[in-house]
Scaffold this active site. Sequence first.
Site, short mmCIF file in Angstrom:
data_model
loop_
_atom_site.label_atom_id
_atom_site.label_comp_id
_atom_site.label_asym_id
_atom_site.label_seq_id
_atom_site.Cartn_x
_atom_site.Cartn_y
_atom_site.Cartn_z
N LEU A 224 0.82 -1.22 0.00
CA LEU A 224 0.00 0.00 0.00
C LEU A 224 0.85 1.26 0.00
CD1 LEU A 224 -2.95 -0.85 2.38
CD2 LEU A 224 -2.98 -0.49 -0.09
N ARG B 232 -4.60 -5.34 21.15
CA ARG B 232 -4.00 -6.63 20.84
C ARG B 232 -3.03 -7.14 21.88
NH1 ARG B 232 -3.21 -5.77 14.32
NH2 ARG B 232 -5.43 -5.89 13.91
#
Lengths: 667, 251
Positions: free
Chosen positions: A69, A356
Amino acid sequence: MSAAKATEGKGTAVDPLSLDALRVIGQELDGHLPDVHPRDAWTDRKLHYNLVNPANRRRFKIIVVGTGLAGAGAAAALGELGYDVEVFSYHDVPRRAHSVAAQGGINSPRARKVDNDSIDRFVKDTVKGGDYRGREQDAYRLGEEGIRVIDHMQAIGAAFAREYGGQLATRSFGGVQVSRTYYTRGQTGQQLEIAAAHALSRQVAAGTCKLHSRQELLDIIVKDGRAQGIVVRDLVTGKVRAMTAHAVVLCTGGYGNIYYKATLAKNSNASAIWRAYKRGAFFANPCFVQIHPTALPLMSQWQSKKTLMSESLRNDGRIWAPRKKDDDRDPNDIPEEERFYFLEERYPAFGNLVPRDVASRNIRERIDAGYGVGPLKNAVYLDFRTGIERLGAKVIRERYSNLFDMYHELTGEDPFQTPMRIAPSVHFTMGGLWSDYDQMTSIPGLFVGGEAGWGYHGANRLGANSLLSGCVDGWFTLPYSVPNYLAGLLGKEPLAHDDPAVTQTIADVEARVERLLSVNGSHGPDYFHEKLGAIMDRYASVSRDVEGLTKAIGLIRELREEFWRDVKVIGEGDRLNQELETAGRVADYLELAELLCVDALDRDESAGAHFRTDHEIDGEAARDDEHWCFCSAWGVPAESGPDAGKHIRNYEPLTFVAVPLQQRNYK
Amino acid sequence: MRLILEVWRQDGPQAQGRFETHEITDATPEMSLLELLDRLNHQLVEQDQDPVAFESDCREGICGTCGIDINGVPHGPEDNVPACGQHVRSFHDGQTVRIAPFRAKSFPVIRDLIVDRTGLDRIIQAGGTVAVDAGTAPDADTIRITHHDAEEALDFAACIGCGACVSACPNGAAYLFTGAKLAHLRLIPAAQQERSKRARSMVAQMEQEFGPCSQIGECALACPAKIPLRAIAAVNRERIRAGFRSRSKEN
């Protein structure tokens, strides 16, 4: 800062693995931050950037390495502006870069709903989620530019999910209490990556970008203190060659594969950023490695990697383990009162959507305490029963169909019938090449974007912020900051290919390739990679301590020595040779692994994913803001002198204005 | 499990290829086909033999890098599953498994099981893109797309570009690939500005490098992204639609 400096040794240590023998404190770094409120930093900086006249742009050659990206976006955007862009990738076509595998979504604080989202709240979530070890100013830029990223990616082809009213749909992700994650089923990375790669294809067709596929970067050419080119190896012919340019942009991803079995693609590697480090680019916070809570556990010896199960599943999936140890019953036979929904109980405010690092540590704690499930007792359950009852199977299928299919394919079990089994796995690296606010590394002319860099995510990345940072870096940051650097080079030609700096760098690369081929040892490179992974998993994973890290450094040094004595690389260098590719990458991991452990040993606090067992409060990471509120940016050890061989830890102090320092609390 | 592997070996595009036979004695049902090749290569390296060159990357079925043919079927015995998701459990003990590169005239072999699939990328370069520069897009929330259209676009946009459709087709056609892109972009408002131009140029490029559609539908069975067979119809629909419009019309 003074206290951090005070820990510097006086040269009396004799133990070669003591901290004072391993590292020396270097200089304070300037991040070149705009001298305004972080909220206004990007506007201020853009106003002060130099521009390049459209007619002059084609005279500037820019090398972009990587087509994920960040890389595809940067190359396409710079090509659209009219620069002469050379794009390198080790893949056959740009679209395969590992951004393609991201699942859950991309955050954007567009704040169209009335759930009280805003750019300020995005920054608060990102900075706090990163446990105050990233740059606040960078987080603001990420939020600000993140708004039009969605518009752009939609326009160039990303088919974002839509509500029945036709507007963009959103969902929630970990560490956040608003709904700002835009998505395309469980394949958001794929849709964004294909859109970006195709935008790059448009520039290739237009002739502004030239694509060099199946080429691996093996060195950076530095002359007069500036990055002026790269040396690559053609993976098909084995030919080593150079390309020079006015600037080099590295968007080559993270280094999580150092752990051998991670969720990363098999080819993802650290060589580009490690080669840059060896040439003088500082390496920021290598010990900040994200262990993702929901990956498929290892189920057999030959399982080649771990597979991520998107964090988005925690929107409708509930994590639990049996309350009884070694409970072998079918999960559907375990009654509700015998299930321990430990995240919901321990963190009522965020429940299954805690960040996370918190989720991973809690899951690992349950597994280590003997409550693991599955044949190897190395997993916990991620259960969709409640979600299916509440929303119906159709809605769940629409949201996650490809993830459910993937799980079914890999395990032979249907998540509609039986809960998924998941376990933590290395997934993302927050550390990377240090860069200033303009994303320029400590080598002028060498820029970095995406996961290869640092800055946004601090010590822990929030879900769906990585697709965002890749897109923002590529489309809306580097196209501003790279020209600012180029403007000062108007009239200068790229380095000639017969310049001694070019020929010497090529010779260095060829010598290294030759060295790998000539060891003629007894084990292939994978053998050493696997051993390295075992060391890292054991001593540098969800929790770390001084004793283990010290031991790991010794073991890594032994393994590195063994590698160069005993590696076997079959085949020649002048052809397609995947063993040779692997060997070069593993050789770099063996060096980076040591730095990672030294950084973890040096950072005498817990922060986000870096959890030191000697720094905790009630099981949560205990930061030490007084002594460690800075980014560690490591330089190459000196070859001679009193500090020869010691890793040099430079530091950039971090200040927080908009989000004052406070202990994270997800309870 | 014991498996006999007949693996295609070829040193380069011009070299003569051949099948080489190897035996794996410790295969396990849960191994993927790529892990079976990993096992074979490990064994070859231990015996100082050149390992088999094959491509893979994400091993989660999304990157499209792995492209091998198993017993004459692209990706392997299970329909709509990429090689990385195919498992040894599909075979029986003692079975012979023939592993070859994707077979298609437009996919020349580079080495062993690695083929050159850049022809598909050239179809994209011809027009599978959207001419919107960074920063110039309007607010995506003001452009309404129905829920159905977004889902439909995604059904086609899911293509992973692996080339199995081409390899499965007796004619080596790239209709499923090309049609998937046309059907996807037809539903993206910004992309509609060049709808006719795109159809003309992509189809022309496709016909230059790939064969004509065989109409038998093998492509959709092999497709690991489950691209609907309707994608093939999209090629003809978009082409005919463009044909009825004046050549000066891009949309």
